[in-house]
Design a protein around this motif. Structure first.
Motif, mmCIF file in Angstrom:
data_model
loop_
_atom_site.group_PDB
_atom_site.id
_atom_site.type_symbol
_atom_site.label_atom_id
_atom_site.label_comp_id
_atom_site.label_asym_id
_atom_site.label_seq_id
_atom_site.Cartn_x
_atom_site.Cartn_y
_atom_site.Cartn_z
ATOM 1 N N GLN A 160 -2.695 35.092 -19.111
ATOM 2 C CA GLN A 160 -1.933 33.949 -19.779
ATOM 3 C C GLN A 160 -3.003 32.846 -19.980
ATOM 4 O O GLN A 160 -3.080 32.096 -20.880
ATOM 5 C CB GLN A 160 -0.723 33.542 -18.935
ATOM 6 C CG GLN A 160 0.268 34.403 -18.854
ATOM 7 C CD GLN A 160 1.227 33.928 -17.926
ATOM 8 O OE1 GLN A 160 1.221 32.897 -17.133
ATOM 9 N NE2 GLN A 160 2.470 34.499 -17.697
ATOM 10 N N ARG A 161 -3.774 32.572 -19.038
ATOM 11 C CA ARG A 161 -4.846 31.610 -19.284
ATOM 12 C C ARG A 161 -5.778 31.685 -20.522
ATOM 13 O O ARG A 161 -6.227 30.728 -21.199
ATOM 14 C CB ARG A 161 -5.788 31.230 -18.085
ATOM 15 C CG ARG A 161 -5.233 30.686 -16.718
ATOM 16 C CD ARG A 161 -6.012 30.241 -15.604
ATOM 17 N NE ARG A 161 -6.631 31.253 -15.398
ATOM 18 C CZ ARG A 161 -6.432 32.100 -14.141
ATOM 19 N NH1 ARG A 161 -5.675 32.015 -13.710
ATOM 20 N NH2 ARG A 161 -7.397 33.212 -13.923
ATOM 21 N N LEU A 162 -6.365 33.047 -20.818
ATOM 22 C CA LEU A 162 -6.989 33.248 -21.690
ATOM 23 C C LEU A 162 -6.253 33.114 -23.259
ATOM 24 O O LEU A 162 -7.063 32.778 -23.893
ATOM 25 C CB LEU A 162 -7.298 34.926 -21.694
ATOM 26 C CG LEU A 162 -8.576 35.109 -20.470
ATOM 27 C CD1 LEU A 162 -8.801 36.619 -20.325
ATOM 28 C CD2 LEU A 162 -9.746 34.265 -20.582
ATOM 29 N N ARG A 163 -5.105 33.576 -23.429
ATOM 30 C CA ARG A 163 -4.199 33.186 -24.388
ATOM 31 C C ARG A 163 -4.148 31.900 -24.954
ATOM 32 O O ARG A 163 -4.292 31.493 -25.949
ATOM 33 C CB ARG A 163 -3.023 34.323 -24.281
ATOM 34 C CG ARG A 163 -3.218 35.569 -24.673
ATOM 35 C CD ARG A 163 -2.046 36.514 -24.221
ATOM 36 N NE ARG A 163 -0.853 35.939 -25.010
ATOM 37 C CZ ARG A 163 0.208 36.675 -24.966
ATOM 38 N NH1 ARG A 163 0.482 37.374 -24.169
ATOM 39 N NH2 ARG A 163 1.037 36.220 -25.968
ATOM 40 N N ALA A 164 -3.750 31.229 -23.938
ATOM 41 C CA ALA A 164 -3.763 29.587 -23.857
ATOM 42 C C ALA A 164 -4.952 29.113 -24.229
ATOM 43 O O ALA A 164 -4.696 28.066 -25.126
ATOM 44 C CB ALA A 164 -3.340 29.128 -22.313
ATOM 45 N N ALA A 165 -5.882 29.574 -23.583
ATOM 46 C CA ALA A 165 -7.265 28.853 -24.199
ATOM 47 C C ALA A 165 -7.782 29.057 -25.660
ATOM 48 O O ALA A 165 -7.840 28.145 -26.192
ATOM 49 C CB ALA A 165 -8.627 29.515 -23.575
ATOM 50 N N ALA A 166 -7.213 30.313 -26.014
ATOM 51 C CA ALA A 166 -7.766 30.541 -27.472
ATOM 52 C C ALA A 166 -6.788 29.926 -28.346
ATOM 53 O O ALA A 166 -7.213 29.615 -29.461
ATOM 54 C CB ALA A 166 -7.432 32.193 -27.550
ATOM 55 N N ALA A 167 -5.581 29.602 -27.945
ATOM 56 C CA ALA A 167 -4.605 29.022 -28.732
ATOM 57 C C ALA A 167 -4.937 27.742 -29.067
ATOM 58 O O ALA A 167 -4.459 27.009 -29.983
ATOM 59 C CB ALA A 167 -3.063 29.114 -28.184
ATOM 60 N N THR A 168 -5.786 26.957 -28.349
ATOM 61 C CA THR A 168 -6.020 25.451 -28.569
ATOM 62 C C THR A 168 -7.229 25.534 -29.755
ATOM 63 O O THR A 168 -7.210 24.145 -30.034
ATOM 64 C CB THR A 168 -6.563 24.995 -27.007
ATOM 65 O OG1 THR A 168 -7.937 25.570 -26.713
ATOM 66 C CG2 THR A 168 -5.937 25.167 -25.855
ATOM 67 N N ILE A 169 -7.762 26.301 -29.967
ATOM 68 C CA ILE A 169 -8.609 26.315 -31.256
ATOM 69 C C ILE A 169 -7.658 25.966 -32.386
ATOM 70 O O ILE A 169 -6.799 26.819 -32.750
ATOM 71 C CB ILE A 169 -9.440 27.697 -31.346
ATOM 72 C CG1 ILE A 169 -10.279 27.759 -30.176
ATOM 73 C CG2 ILE A 169 -10.197 27.458 -32.613
ATOM 74 C CD1 ILE A 169 -11.018 29.057 -30.139
ATOM 75 N N ALA A 170 -8.116 24.926 -33.258
ATOM 76 C CA ALA A 170 -7.443 24.830 -34.416
ATOM 77 C C ALA A 170 -7.600 25.454 -35.641
ATOM 78 O O ALA A 170 -6.719 25.781 -36.310
ATOM 79 C CB ALA A 170 -7.677 23.156 -34.780
ATOM 80 N N ASP A 171 -8.835 26.139 -35.560
ATOM 81 C CA ASP A 171 -9.001 26.948 -36.664
ATOM 82 C C ASP A 171 -8.144 28.401 -36.154
ATOM 83 O O ASP A 171 -8.580 29.113 -35.451
ATOM 84 C CB ASP A 171 -10.565 27.201 -37.035
ATOM 85 C CG ASP A 171 -10.739 28.184 -38.155
ATOM 86 O OD1 ASP A 171 -10.567 29.249 -38.093
ATOM 87 O OD2 ASP A 171 -11.360 27.568 -39.209
ATOM 88 N N LYS A 172 -7.323 28.842 -37.347
ATOM 89 C CA LYS A 172 -6.368 29.861 -37.061
ATOM 90 C C LYS A 172 -7.082 31.234 -36.910
ATOM 91 O O LYS A 172 -6.903 32.131 -35.914
ATOM 92 C CB LYS A 172 -5.310 29.691 -37.954
ATOM 93 C CG LYS A 172 -4.364 28.917 -37.964
ATOM 94 C CD LYS A 172 -3.606 28.903 -36.611
ATOM 95 C CE LYS A 172 -2.444 27.712 -36.397
ATOM 96 N NZ LYS A 172 -1.781 27.824 -35.014
ATOM 97 N N ASP A 173 -8.082 31.547 -37.935
ATOM 98 C CA ASP A 173 -8.963 32.738 -38.068
ATOM 99 C C ASP A 173 -9.864 32.837 -36.461
ATOM 100 O O ASP A 173 -9.830 33.867 -35.910
ATOM 101 C CB ASP A 173 -9.932 32.891 -39.073
ATOM 102 C CG ASP A 173 -9.019 32.863 -40.454
ATOM 103 O OD1 ASP A 173 -7.791 33.236 -40.146
ATOM 104 O OD2 ASP A 173 -9.530 32.446 -41.360
#
Length: 629
Positions: A398-411
């Protein structure tokens, strides 16, 4: 200062690009253009062209393109305003006059800057007087010889309450101006102002043009309340925007770029003044955030100079906290070609220690050993707690997915999610299993999401896009096809099962690419009724969706429009949970094959095989569609 389009066009019309660029690049005329070796890459044949008529340059080897302003920004690391000022001077143009208030403020800052420059000169002189003997001895012990003091304008503030104040007032300064500049402190009780820096080694802090705007002081007294003391925020000094050593670092980068045009020349962010000086003495461009967490503005400054600056923080807890804060602030700002790397100087040392004890070559070597941002991020989350229970492993995911989701650039966010979860799969590899032929089957082993196996990244799965339509439909059970089709058309049904869709798919390996793309769309927080067919079709899966629709029998109850929505959803969930149960049982059976043979494992194996056979028979006979339990 802002420049209007008319001024910029006039400026560019007065200067020929070949004249400006020709000062740093040897150009030869070729027809209506000029050609030369690229200033951005190392090459033997010219691929860099300048066109005076069109007012631009183009570099085929690096892909860089721009005008004379961007050229100075790229090659000399100047800001936009600095490049304009340089070119205006060459063109003999006066810069636009700011408004009266701005002009008054500018004159005020200029006056304060003059006093700061004079203060820096006084501090340097005090270091060499008898009062600076202890400070000189300290610098010698730290391995900084006298020959280097002038280069970095190091000085000393004697333990005198009004030493600097008396000197500057004798030169004509007003106490109020010195308070505003940050070198004097005004007591709250209304008493006489006094020197801010006393009994400290002084490190001048400069702006991007090399002008002194503040000071940092290192206490000589071990019992001092603050080991390091920085000047306050002033009209000259904004701590969150500036970086210590930036002016010198930019010169080092420019010189390195001129010698070997490449982006491999490092720009390092360290923690302290002495670390910056050590790196720069070793020929490494380095800066420091002056004891505070790095700000977004400072990161933008760094990225203008280098696509991947290296963050080198101390290995202690404070250093690790600083690195963690920097990661959290940087994540939303990351973009392709704009990131950070991480370096840890070994042996619990800092750069200053390494230079003093092992020399510049060792320091350069250690700073060159870097870790990518994504790897450092994964290590941070992995080491947050022991991963000895399913709950903690799930928490890591969950933490890994949440961290990636904070990146504004979708790709980039998707690329980070794939990489992080791939590292997780490699950390806890799931046992591969080969489904039987009966309704579940296909015979291809399960491959964890992210394409990792035994700690190595696998080649991309050609997936369903590369399979002919007839092959997709061949032997696939309508049960699995109907479940996949319903999940695409009703993402609200599928969302609670997103992790299962990622891990298990839809019960047939040939549907896995479709499941993978659906999972990515689900975690992008689409609305429940979003047109997922369109989303997947844009990813090239339109023909495969049509083939799955053909294979899925029309009598699947949850696909019929006449069924109540809540009943259709419940029936689909029951069917899909049967697919999940088969997958779990297959994996458990595979795991038992590696256990010692005991009465218990034999019984468990027999029970699992029986359960798998029953479930696959019921799936093949479409019993779940009839609601049979």
């Amino acid at each position: 200062m802002r420049f209007d389009d008319r001024f910029l066009e006039e400026l560019k019309s007065r200067l020929r690009p070949s004249d400006v660029i020709g000062k740093s690049v040897k150009l030869r005329r070729q027809g209506r253009e000029y050609a030369g070796l690229s200033p951005f890459t190392k090459e033997k044949s010219p691929s860099f062209f300048v066109n005076d008529d069109k007012g631009f340059y183009h570099c085929f080897s690096s892909g860089k393109h721009g005008d004379i302003i961007s050229f100075l920004q790229e090659t000399e690391r100047l800001t936009f305003s600095e490049a304009i000022e340089r070119l205006a001077s060459e063109a003999g143009m006066a810069l636009p006059e700011p408004d009266a208030r701005a002009a008054q403020d500018d004159r005020k800052r200029q006056g304060l800057g003059d006093w700061m420059a004079l203060a820096a000169t006084w501090f340097e002189a005090e270091l060499r007087r008898p009062v600076g003997q202890a400070a000189r001895a300290y610098l010698e012990r730290r391995g900084l010889p006298e020959g280097e003091w002038s280069r970095f304008h190091i000085g000393f503030a004697p333990n005198n309450r009004t030493g600097l104040k008396d000197y500057l007032i004798a030169k004509g300064a007003q106490p109020g101006d010195l308070i505003e500049a940050g070198v004097l402190i005004a007591p709250e009780d209304g008493g006489a102002p006094y020197d801010r820096f006393r009994d400290r080694i002084i490190f001048p802090i400069t702006d991007t043009c090399g002008k002194v705007v503040s000071f940092g002081g290192r206490a000589m007294d071990p019992a001092a309340r603050a080991k390091y003391l920085n000047g306050p925020e002033t009209s000259l000094f904004h701590k969150g925007r500036l970086l210590y050593g930036l002016y010198e670092a930019r010169k080092i980068l420019h010189a390195a770029q001129a010698a070997v045009p490449t982006d491999n020349n490092p720009l390092v962010v360290v923690e302290g003044y002495m670390d910056v000086i050590a790196c720069q003495r070793a020929g490494v461009a380095a800066v420091a955030a002056m004891g505070t967490a790095m700000t977004e503005e400072q990161m933008e400054v760094l990225w203008r100079l280098h696509p991947e600056p290296t963050l080198c923080f101390d290995g202690d807890k404070a250093g690790q906290r600083a690195a963690s804060r920097a990661m959290d602030r940087a994540l939303p700002l990351l973009k392709p070609g704009r990131s950070f790397r991480f370096s840890l100087v070994t042996g619990g040392k800092d750069p200053d220690d390494v230079l003093r004890e092992q020399g510049p070559a060792a320091l350069r070597s250690q700073l060159a050993a870097t870790t990518p941002f994504v790897e450092q991020l994964f290590s941070r989350e992995r080491d947050l707690e022991p991963l000895d229970t399913p709950e903690r492993k799930a928490g890591l995911k969950q933490r890994l997915r949440a961290a990636a989701a904070t990146i504004a650039d979708k790709d980039l966010a998707q690329a980070y999610r794939d990489d992080l979860l791939g590292r997780l799969d490699a950390l806890f590899p799931r046992a591969a299993f080969t489904p039987n032929d009966g309704g579940y089957g296909g015979g291809r082993p399960f491959v964890p999401r992210g394409q990792w196996r035994d700690g190595k990244r696998l080649p991309p799965d050609p997936g369903i896009r590369g399979v002919a339509r007839a092959q997709i439909g061949e032997r696939i059970n309508p049960f699995h096809a109907a479940i996949a089709l319903a999940a695409i058309d009703h993402p609200g049904w599928a969302r609670p099962y997103d992790e299962a869709i990622e891990r298990v798919g839809f019960g047939d390996p040939r549907l896995r690419p479709l499941a993978r793309e659906l999972f990515e769309a689900l975690v992008d927080d689409m609305h429940d009724d979003a047109p997922f067919r369109d989303i997947l079709a844009r990813k090239g899966l339109g023909p495969q969706i049509a083939e799955v629709e053909r294979v899925a029998q029309a009598d699947a109850p949850f696909l019929k429009s006449g069924m109540e929505p809540h009943q259709a959803r419940a029936l689909w969930s029951a069917c899909y949970e049967a697919v999940i149960e088969v997958a779990n049982a297959e994996q458990a059976l595979e795991a038992l094959r590696h256990e010692p043979v005991t009465a218990g494992t034999l019984t468990a194996t027999r029970d699992l095989r029986t359960r798998i056979t029953v479930l696959q028979r019921r799936i093949s006979n479409l019993e779940f569609w009839r609601g049979e339990s």
